[in-house]
Design a protein around this motif. Structure first.
Motif: not given
Ligand code: OSB
Ligand code: MG
Length: 325
Positions: A48, A51-52, A56-57, A60, A192, A196, A218
């Motif tokens: 990742p 900036d994640y 969120e990571s 991954w 995205e 995201r 992701p």
């Protein structure tokens, strides 16, 4: 490196941190770093971007764990067609990069902060000039535009490109994507808005895109992507997160397992790094990449091993993500 017990219990027995300089700045990064995990099914990549955050990571990490512990789905094809990826660079360099790997499709990054529409148009003209009239050219704006900016910029870039195959994520919001899609003839791809979003299928239900970009890490793994693709009912372009050849080969496995693969995939990004972890490196030839799991070469893992400080940061990050996965 310390391996968290939840990972050890699943058979992860080796972890190595790597860092590879980029050939050109991309996504504001100049070095690509991450971890390789080894488990019962082989090597997988957990990388990742910094900036994640941890939550969120963690997706991954789920992807890497699935890839290191279970077999990949059966491939339906032996090789996968890829696009060449053109970063925000001057036209002369864009012209030269367009020839790398023999791709017949290019994805040109546009709308970086501080870069004018005229510069983006000149980059597209250079790539069209380099690749000829039969090539497909797509752009990626990484959600940079407002609805009005997209409606103004896209026709200009469509003309400069001599026709766009599609525009990837021109705006951030679904309502704006949908409005741009309705107003213009240019097909819209969501990136995205898939990787995201809390709900990656919302964009499909909102009819805000013609196709979906899918990235294995992701989205939580190859199988999760296959399930999402089936539920979305839209064509999928598998794309990289600038992984090493180890992570790229998971993307290739997804592309190889999709029932339909009507577009070239954004997996030809190994040439944006100054080196790879697999030998031979996963560089496209004739616009194609071969399907198959790739293990790192020990001497390349050594050459690109992260330093002490960076390794410690990854160790901490792995522990935090493991606690949430
Ligand atoms: O799709 C490609 O051609 C390359 C991959 C790519 O553009 C990318 C790589 C890392 C992070 C984000 C993106 C993106 O598609 O926005
Ligand atoms: Mg994108």
């Amino acid at each position: 490196m310390h391996i968290p017990s939840v990972l050890r219990e699943r058979g992860i027995d080796r972890v190595a941190a790597f860092s590879i300089p980029m050939t050109t700045r991309f996504r504001r990064i100049t070095e690509r770093d991450g971890l390789l995990l080894h488990g019962p099914a082989g090597w997988a990549e957990f990388s990742p971007f910094w900036d994640y955050g941890t939550a969120e990571s963690a997706a991954w990490l789920r992807a890497a764990l699935a890839d290191a512990t279970a077999a990949r789905p059966a491939p339906l094809r032996e090789e996968v067609e890829v696009n060449v990826t053109i970063p925000v660079v001057p036209p002369v360099l864009a012209h030269r990069l367009a020839a790398v790997g023999g791709a017949r499709t290019a994805k040109v990054k546009v709308a970086d902060p501080g870069v004018s529409l005229a510069e983006d148009a000149a980059r597209l003209e250079a790539v069209r000039d380099a690749m000829g009239p039969a090539a497909r050219l797509r752009i990626d704006a990484n959600a940079a535009w407002t609805r009005e900016e997209a409606l103004a910029a896209l026709p200009v870039l469509d003309r400069a490109a001599g026709g766009l195959e599609y525009a990837e994520q021109p705006c951030a919001e679904l309502e704006d994507l949908a409005a741009v899609r309705r107003a213009l003839e240019i097909p819209i791809a969501a990136d995205e808005s898939v990787r995201r979003a809390e709900d990656p299928l919302r964009v499909a239900r909102a009819e805000a895109a013609d196709l979906l970009v899918m990235k294995v890490q992701p989205l939580g793994g190859v199988q999760r992507c296959l399930d999402l693709a089936e539920q979305a009912g839209l064509p999928v372009v598998v794309s990289s997160a600038l992984e090493s050849g180890v992570g790229l080969s998971a993307g290739i496995a997804l592309a190889a397992a999709l029932p339909e693969l009507p577009y070239a995939c954004g997996l030809g990004t190994a040439t944006l790094l100054t080196g790879d972890l697999v030998e031979p490196p996963l560089y496209a030839s004739g616009g194609m990449l071969p399907v198959g799991r790739r293990d790192p070469a020990p001497e390349l893992l050594e050459r690109h091993a992260a330093g002490v400080e960076l390794t410690a940061r990854w160790e901490e990050r792995l522990a935090a993500c493991a606690a949430q996965s």
